[in-house]
Design an enzyme around this catalytic site. Structure first.
Site, mmCIF file in Angstrom:
data_model
loop_
_atom_site.group_PDB
_atom_site.id
_atom_site.type_symbol
_atom_site.label_atom_id
_atom_site.label_comp_id
_atom_site.label_asym_id
_atom_site.label_seq_id
_atom_site.Cartn_x
_atom_site.Cartn_y
_atom_site.Cartn_z
ATOM 1 N N GLU A 3 44.292 43.847 45.404
ATOM 2 C CA GLU A 3 45.648 43.333 45.231
ATOM 3 C C GLU A 3 46.570 44.451 44.748
ATOM 4 O O GLU A 3 46.301 45.105 43.748
ATOM 5 C CB GLU A 3 45.609 42.180 44.212
ATOM 6 C CG GLU A 3 44.764 41.013 44.727
ATOM 7 C CD GLU A 3 44.216 40.111 43.624
ATOM 8 O OE1 GLU A 3 44.639 40.253 42.459
ATOM 9 O OE2 GLU A 3 43.363 39.272 43.927
ATOM 10 N N SER B 255 43.296 36.643 46.417
ATOM 11 C CA SER B 255 42.178 35.773 46.825
ATOM 12 C C SER B 255 40.891 36.428 46.354
ATOM 13 O O SER B 255 40.136 36.976 47.148
ATOM 14 C CB SER B 255 42.131 35.643 48.356
ATOM 15 O OG SER B 255 43.349 35.198 48.899
ATOM 16 N N GLU B 256 40.643 36.373 45.051
ATOM 17 C CA GLU B 256 39.509 37.144 44.514
ATOM 18 C C GLU B 256 38.186 36.800 45.176
ATOM 19 O O GLU B 256 37.383 37.681 45.472
ATOM 20 C CB GLU B 256 39.399 36.968 42.993
ATOM 21 C CG GLU B 256 40.432 37.764 42.197
ATOM 22 C CD GLU B 256 41.748 37.021 42.021
ATOM 23 O OE1 GLU B 256 41.846 35.855 42.477
ATOM 24 O OE2 GLU B 256 42.683 37.578 41.432
ATOM 25 N N ALA C 267 39.242 42.580 34.779
ATOM 26 C CA ALA C 267 37.920 41.939 34.678
ATOM 27 C C ALA C 267 38.058 40.459 34.350
ATOM 28 O O ALA C 267 37.197 39.658 34.695
ATOM 29 C CB ALA C 267 37.072 42.630 33.610
ATOM 30 N N HIS D 46 43.987 38.709 30.075
ATOM 31 C CA HIS D 46 44.072 40.042 30.685
ATOM 32 C C HIS D 46 43.433 41.102 29.787
ATOM 33 O O HIS D 46 43.839 42.257 29.828
ATOM 34 C CB HIS D 46 45.532 40.442 30.941
ATOM 35 C CG HIS D 46 46.184 39.723 32.081
ATOM 36 N ND1 HIS D 46 46.580 38.417 32.001
ATOM 37 C CD2 HIS D 46 46.514 40.126 33.338
ATOM 38 C CE1 HIS D 46 47.145 38.050 33.143
ATOM 39 N NE2 HIS D 46 47.108 39.062 33.982
#
Lengths: 320, 344
Positions: B37, B78-79, B103, B148
């Site tokens: 991304e 769209s992981e 992560a 995050h």
């Protein structure tokens, strides 16, 4: 839709081979010495054969927990498959995978996948490799109606569409995700409708009609091969057998189960061949002997063959 | 390359070192691609806008211009889809590098990491080869709050089939990333956000560092401070303070958590007989707990004090600056832990 008699007869033989394999697996599983559990491909044969008979060996497929049919149709040999079902060293995966994880990379089978929808994105990635390397390969992913509701299918369709990847999505809709009916769990009447949301051509095919399945697969594979992007095929057929071997299907009416068995692609193709003048009885006898003999020796050999060495428990975790 | 060239050192940021490792690898091998991304930015707009972002932190800047959009691919958010595609691309013959950004986003594609990337080689009896790298930014301190800021070091290390890499310096960043790209296994490459702007001396010639070998950042004879990734910088600061008190601390960057250099660690602790492990992340089932267990097994009779552990608090990472500062490992807490180990 008519396909050539030669193609139909060849495909009938391929489908019958899968049927004979699966019926034998069912019987042998009942003896209790096959570890784990198995899901058989009975009734879906037209899908694997319709697609894989039109692929090259270097083309790649991803399969499901119900994957024996895909493997056989893609050219995987019977003996090492059976040895894998028994968890033996001689198995395709040296007993590390079993029925739900059979893989044969030499035949382009990137693995059965026991996570519902697990193989979909992998096939998209394989298609990305083919596109990037410009080697002309295509990828096909088989998945069930249960996977129709997995998010990864939608992410994968979108990705395949924006990148115009050479991949074919094949949804094997047998009406049941284990014990949950598709009519209850899927918001649309046809899963293929969802493909339109990603600008992917989607078709619904009656998978008890071999010719229809063959033609749909031909068009989708050609589209991928030409670099025109992904296609979506929803292959519908009624589930003739339980989710796994031994599933009593208490959740399903007797009538529904009975009518499912009456819509069988092997029986239907047999009638079609006979109406076109083929002596199917001779083919059935011939294959019964041939494949029956091959299965006899494959099961006997698997049962007699060595277990994996426990000293090699930690093998294959990493590539050196 | 001449020996004279290879011994030359240049000052480089951690970020530039990563960028260098990727472009070096892409030049060397056309099968290496990057996707993720915002890794280029402005996908499809064309120059001069396209590629101007180069990833959230700028690690992949300039790659689009040099290698083109077939090998440098901006992806949708769209992981699951892009991680699955990375796995498939590796099985299909590429050597993909996926940028997952944070992560903390890994849970969105945990099936693809745990069930697919990590297990496919094993389940296929060694047929599958998965030469892929998943890069993720980790860690707190940037007031990015709980979603995050995770490090998740032990989570990935726990999974057989993955390799886990945690560089602490620009030199490690470059050497370990080149090695990770060259590796035929799925590598989880964890970059602490606080490190991106740090600088350090790096060999001019890009050289791979062996995965599974720790790095000794500071020699010392009184105790060993073993650190995970960015914690090594805190460990170095703590060692300076301890030196003023006459305590001579050895500082180690573990570099890789899987494989872990147990042999190297045992050799170090044998010399000092005292160990403090520093890891950003909650204390339970952690890298520090794992190392304490294995060092106890190897060196129980030689240790002069119980192994000290410095971890984050057992909470999600808080937003409010004083709370976050209290949550994270600090130089003061490391010094304190070292005092306890020295005075036991």
């Amino acid at each position: 839709m008519m396909i050539s008699l030669q193609t139909l007869e060849h495909s009938f033989r391929e489908m019958l081979r899968i049927r004979l394999f699966e019926e034998r697996v069912r019987r042998e599983f009942g003896k209790g010495d096959m570890p784990g559990f198995v899901h058989v491909y009975v009734g879906a044969e037209a899908i694997a054969v319709g697609v894989c008979s039109q692929l090259e060996q270097t083309d790649m497929i991803t399969s499901t927990h119900r994957g024996h049919g895909h493997c056989l149709a893609k050219g995987v040999e019977i003996a090492p498959m059976v040895a894998e079902l028994y968890g033996r060293e001689a198995g395709l995966c040296h007993g590390r995978g079993g029925s739900m994880h059979i893989a044969d990379f030499s035949k382009g089978v990137l693995g059965a996948n026991a996570i519902v929808g697990g193989g979909i994105g992998i096939a998209v990635g394989a298609a990305l490799a083919a596109q990037t390397l410009k080697d002309g390969r295509v990828a096909v992913t088989f998945f069930g109606d249960g996977a129709a509701n997995q998010g990864v299918l939608h992410e994968s369709m979108n990705l395949a569409s924006i990148w115009k990847l050479p991949v074919v999505f094949v949804c094997e809709n047998n009406g049941w995700a284990e014990s949950t009916p598709a009519s209850y769990s899927i918001s649309v009447s046809d899963v293929a409708i969802r493909a339109a949301g990603y600008s992917i051509p989607g078709v619904v095919v009656d998978a008890t009609d071999y010719s229809a399945m063959h033609v749909a697969a031909e068009q989708a594979i050609l589209r991928a091969r030409m670099g025109n992007g992904p296609s979506f095929i929803e292959a519908k057929f009624p589930r003739q057998v339980g989710h796994f071997v031994g599933d009593g299907e208490a959740y399903r009416s007797r009538d529904d189960r009975k009518s499912a068995r009456q819509l069988d692609v092997i029986a239907r193709t047999r009638l079609e061949l006979e109406s076109r003048g083929v002596d199917v009885g001779a083919i059935v006898d011939e294959l019964g002997k041939l494949i029956g003999g091959e299965l006899d020796s494959a099961f006997a050999a698997a049962r007699d063959s060595k277990w994996p060495n426990i000293d090699e428990l930690e093998s294959y975790v990493y590539s050196n | 390359m001449s020996i004279a060239t290879s011994s030359q050192m240049v000052e480089m940021t951690f970020l530039k070192a990563l960028n260098d490792a990727i472009s070096f690898s892409m030049r060397n091998d056309s099968r290496v691609i990057v996707l993720g991304e915002d890794i280029a930015g402005g996908a499809g707009q064309g120059a001069p806008l396209e590629g101007s972002m180069g990833g959230t932190f700028g690690v992949t800047k300039g790659l689009l211009e040099e290698f083109g959009n077939a090998r440098v691919r901006d992806t949708p958010i769209s992981e699951a889809g892009i991680t699955a595609a990375t796995v498939g691309a590796a099985m299909g013959g590429l050597r993909p590098i996926l940028d997952l950004m944070w992560a903390s986003f890994a849970p969105n594609c945990f099936d693809q990491i745990l069930n697919q990337a990590a297990k496919l080689r094993f389940m296929s009896g060694g047929q599958a080869k998965l030469p892929l790298v998943i890069r993720m930014a980790v860690g707190g301190g940037l007031r990015a709050a709980a979603q995050h800021s995770d490090t998740l070091y032990p989570l990935f290390t726990h999974i057989p089939g993955l390799k886990v890499v945690v560089p602490a310096t620009p030199e490690e960043a470059r050497g370990l990333l080149i090695a990770s790209i060259n590796d035929d296994n799925p590598v989880i490459f964890l970059e602490h956000m606080a490190l991106y702007r740090t600088t350090g001396l790096v060999q001019l010639e890009p050289i791979a560092m062996e995965l599974g070998k720790l790095g000794i950042m500071r020699q010392g004879s009184d105790l060993t401070i073993a650190c995970v990734g960015q914690a090594a910088l805190l460990g170095m600061d703590a060692a300076e303070l301890l030196a003023k008190e006459g305590i001579d601390a050895q500082v180690i960057s573990l570099r890789t958590l899987q494989p872990i250099d147990n042999e190297g660690l045992v050799a170090c602790v044998k010399e000092t007989s005292r160990l403090v492990v520093v890891e950003e992340g909650p204390p339970r089932c952690s890298i520090s707990a794992d190392i304490a267990a294995s060092i106890n097994e190897s060196l129980f009779g030689r240790l002069l004090a119980p192994i000290g552990r410095v971890n984050s608090a057992a909470t999600p990472v808080p937003f409010s600056p004083p709370l976050e500062d209290a949550h994270l490992p600090s130089v003061a807490r490391i010094v304190e832990a070292c005092h306890r180990v020295m005075t036991f």
